[in-house]
Design a protein around this motif. Structure first.
Motif, PDB file in Angstrom:
ATOM      1  N   VAL A   6      50.338 -16.486  -1.450  1.00  0.00           N
ATOM      2  CA  VAL A   6      51.173 -15.346  -2.007  1.00  0.00           C
ATOM      3  C   VAL A   6      52.207 -15.775  -2.598  1.00  0.00           C
ATOM      4  CG1 VAL A   6      52.413 -15.130   0.143  1.00  0.00           C
ATOM      5  CG2 VAL A   6      51.869 -13.046  -1.361  1.00  0.00           C
ATOM      6  N   LEU A   7      52.262 -15.199  -4.076  1.00  0.00           N
ATOM      7  CA  LEU A   7      53.564 -15.472  -4.762  1.00  0.00           C
ATOM      8  C   LEU A   7      54.707 -14.607  -4.285  1.00  0.00           C
ATOM      9  CD1 LEU A   7      55.203 -16.225  -7.353  1.00  0.00           C
ATOM     10  CD2 LEU A   7      53.899 -14.789  -8.670  1.00  0.00           C
ATOM     11  N   PHE A   8      55.832 -15.206  -3.549  1.00  0.00           N
ATOM     12  CA  PHE A   8      56.672 -14.255  -3.128  1.00  0.00           C
ATOM     13  C   PHE A   8      58.134 -13.979  -4.105  1.00  0.00           C
ATOM     14  CE2 PHE A   8      57.892 -18.419  -1.505  1.00  0.00           C
ATOM     15  CZ  PHE A   8      59.179 -18.550  -1.595  1.00  0.00           C
ATOM     16  N   ALA A   9      58.780 -12.909  -3.711  1.00  0.00           N
ATOM     17  CA  ALA A   9      60.213 -12.756  -4.230  1.00  0.00           C
ATOM     18  C   ALA A   9      59.918 -12.648  -5.854  1.00  0.00           C
ATOM     19  CB  ALA A   9      61.003 -13.902  -3.932  1.00  0.00           C
ATOM     20  N   ASP A  10      58.900 -12.059  -6.280  1.00  0.00           N
ATOM     21  CA  ASP A  10      58.386 -11.885  -7.673  1.00  0.00           C
ATOM     22  C   ASP A  10      58.982 -10.479  -8.158  1.00  0.00           C
ATOM     23  OD1 ASP A  10      58.027 -12.648 -10.302  1.00  0.00           O
ATOM     24  OD2 ASP A  10      55.665 -11.878 -10.017  1.00  0.00           O
ATOM     25  N   SER A  11      59.466  -9.769  -7.443  1.00  0.00           N
ATOM     26  CA  SER A  11      60.047  -8.365  -7.690  1.00  0.00           C
ATOM     27  C   SER A  11      60.937  -7.851  -6.576  1.00  0.00           C
ATOM     28  CB  SER A  11      59.042  -7.394  -8.177  1.00  0.00           C
ATOM     29  OG  SER A  11      58.097  -7.072  -6.902  1.00  0.00           O
ATOM     30  N   PRO A  12      61.797  -6.775  -6.728  1.00  0.00           N
ATOM     31  CA  PRO A  12      62.555  -6.414  -5.633  1.00  0.00           C
ATOM     32  C   PRO A  12      61.906  -5.963  -4.229  1.00  0.00           C
ATOM     33  CG  PRO A  12      63.249  -5.453  -7.689  1.00  0.00           C
ATOM     34  CD  PRO A  12      61.722  -6.344  -8.082  1.00  0.00           C
ATOM     35  N   ILE A  13      60.382  -5.624  -4.491  1.00  0.00           N
ATOM     36  CA  ILE A  13      59.741  -5.121  -3.295  1.00  0.00           C
ATOM     37  C   ILE A  13      59.231  -6.362  -2.714  1.00  0.00           C
ATOM     38  CG2 ILE A  13      59.301  -2.918  -4.130  1.00  0.00           C
ATOM     39  CD1 ILE A  13      56.537  -3.831  -4.895  1.00  0.00           C
ATOM     40  N   MET A  14      59.225  -7.660  -3.092  1.00  0.00           N
ATOM     41  CA  MET A  14      58.570  -8.711  -2.625  1.00  0.00           C
ATOM     42  C   MET A  14      59.614  -9.548  -1.626  1.00  0.00           C
ATOM     43  SD  MET A  14      55.280  -8.995  -2.791  1.00  0.00           S
ATOM     44  CE  MET A  14      55.168 -10.792  -2.370  1.00  0.00           C
ATOM     45  N   GLU A  15      60.229  -8.865  -0.581  1.00  0.00           N
ATOM     46  CA  GLU A  15      61.194  -9.520   0.264  1.00  0.00           C
ATOM     47  C   GLU A  15      60.062 -10.512   1.121  1.00  0.00           C
ATOM     48  OE1 GLU A  15      63.657 -10.712   2.715  1.00  0.00           O
ATOM     49  OE2 GLU A  15      64.576  -9.778   0.863  1.00  0.00           O
ATOM     50  N   PRO A  16      60.529 -11.643   1.103  1.00  0.00           N
ATOM     51  CA  PRO A  16      59.642 -12.541   1.813  1.00  0.00           C
ATOM     52  C   PRO A  16      59.528 -12.449   3.380  1.00  0.00           C
ATOM     53  CG  PRO A  16      61.435 -13.953   0.503  1.00  0.00           C
ATOM     54  CD  PRO A  16      61.450 -12.480   0.326  1.00  0.00           C
ATOM     55  N   THR A  17      60.623 -11.748   3.982  1.00  0.00           N
ATOM     56  CA  THR A  17      60.601 -11.499   5.359  1.00  0.00           C
ATOM     57  C   THR A  17      59.678 -10.294   5.974  1.00  0.00           C
ATOM     58  OG1 THR A  17      62.306 -10.048   5.462  1.00  0.00           O
ATOM     59  CG2 THR A  17      62.703 -12.425   5.986  1.00  0.00           C
ATOM     60  N   LYS A  18      59.103  -9.653   4.820  1.00  0.00           N
ATOM     61  CA  LYS A  18      58.292  -8.347   5.045  1.00  0.00           C
ATOM     62  C   LYS A  18      56.840  -8.547   4.782  1.00  0.00           C
ATOM     63  CE  LYS A  18      61.944  -5.660   5.612  1.00  0.00           C
ATOM     64  NZ  LYS A  18      62.149  -5.063   6.861  1.00  0.00           N
ATOM     65  N   ILE A  19      56.427  -9.994   4.440  1.00  0.00           N
ATOM     66  CA  ILE A  19      55.297 -10.287   3.844  1.00  0.00           C
ATOM     67  C   ILE A  19      54.195 -10.517   5.350  1.00  0.00           C
ATOM     68  CG2 ILE A  19      53.691 -11.940   3.000  1.00  0.00           C
ATOM     69  CD1 ILE A  19      55.746 -12.410   0.831  1.00  0.00           C
TER      70      ILE A  19
END
Length: 269
Positions: A6-19
């Motif tokens: 998964v590509l993380f932190a690519d937009s404001p909603i891609m908070e790593p801790t929420k994946i």
């Protein structure tokens, strides 16, 4: 068998801790999370912050400096400094493959532009070698780029002939170009990384959205048949498929379940 990433932190909603858990690798957007202009002192703390996010191993990076290497006003002092510092820091994070987007290499209208593209690709390869890494150039279906298709990208990296510089296979751009996945089979060792996504009415979406199941299975068959063992990253916008508010945890959980399911189906054939 390939890893699902998964590509993380690519937009404001891609908070790593929420994946959601379950991904087998992750892809860091280097140009967004790593600043080569940051001092080495500050980088120590930033590195620890990135390594403490709890993401699966960061095998791959994406996103690069927004300054094409072969435009008429290319700034080589900046390109060389930025590239060397970025590659060193990616290596320290344990990244093994740096993805470089195809629009970074503009269509070569002159011999000088072509030579600058070759010069920069060699710089990437040389710096990758110093840091125990590889480079995956990403054809992006942009007619103004040097290699819009995977086939053209293959031609370029074979011309370059640098052992560290190979290609990325992005499903969306194969579909946009109407390019057959079979081209990957021609030189399977040149494919270092893959991107995958789905579609929505507004554009892109996570892979399990948009009725791409049979397309994804066809793509996975090629990866199986070429003994591909790299990563397939979800590199996409994320949309809400639930009835309530958007939940990244719920959406990524659905996606990892979907991808593992079709991977299992393909490898069981």
């Amino acid at each position: 068998m390939f890893k699902i990433s998964v590509l993380f932190a690519d937009s404001p909603i891609m908070e790593p801790t929420k994946i959601a858990p379950g991904f087998e690798a992750s892809e860091i957007p280097a140009g967004k999370l790593i600043d080569p202009l940051m001092t080495d002192h500050d980088w120590v703390a930033r590195k620890q912050e990135l390594l403490s996010l709890g993401m699966p191993r960061m095998f791959v990076s994406s996103h690069w400096i927004n300054a094409p290497c072969n435009s008429p006003d290319a700034d080589w002092e900046l390109l060389e400094f930025w590239t060397k510092r970025m590659m060193k820091r990616l290596g320290e994070l344990g990244v093994k493959t740096a993805g470089i987007y195809g629009k970074f290499f503009r269509k070569a209208e002159t011999e000088k532009a072509m030579q600058e593209a070759i010069r920069y690709a060699n710089l990437l390869g040389d710096e990758a070698a110093k840091n125990n890494m590889n480079i995956a150039l990403e054809p992006m279906a942009d007619p103004d780029s040097l290699f819009p298709t995977y086939a053209e990208g293959l031609k370029f990296v074979k011309l370059l002939n640098h052992p560290q510089v190979k290609l990325m296979a992005d499903l969306n751009y194969f579909l946009r170009n109407k390019e057959s996945f079979e081209v990957i089979k021609e030189e399977p060792s040149w494919n270092l990384h893959c991107h995958i996504a789905g579609r929505s009415a507004a554009g892109g979406a996570q892979p399990n959205v948009g009725e791409y199941r049979e397309i994804h299975k066809a793509f996975f068959r090629v990866l199986r048949e070429t003994n591909y063992e790299g990563a397939v990253s979800c590199a996409c916008p994320w949309i809400n498929t639930g009835s309530g508010e958007f939940s990244l945890t719920e959406e990524t959980a659905k996606t990892i379940e979907y991808l593992k399911e079709i991977r299992a189906e393909v490898y069981a054939e």
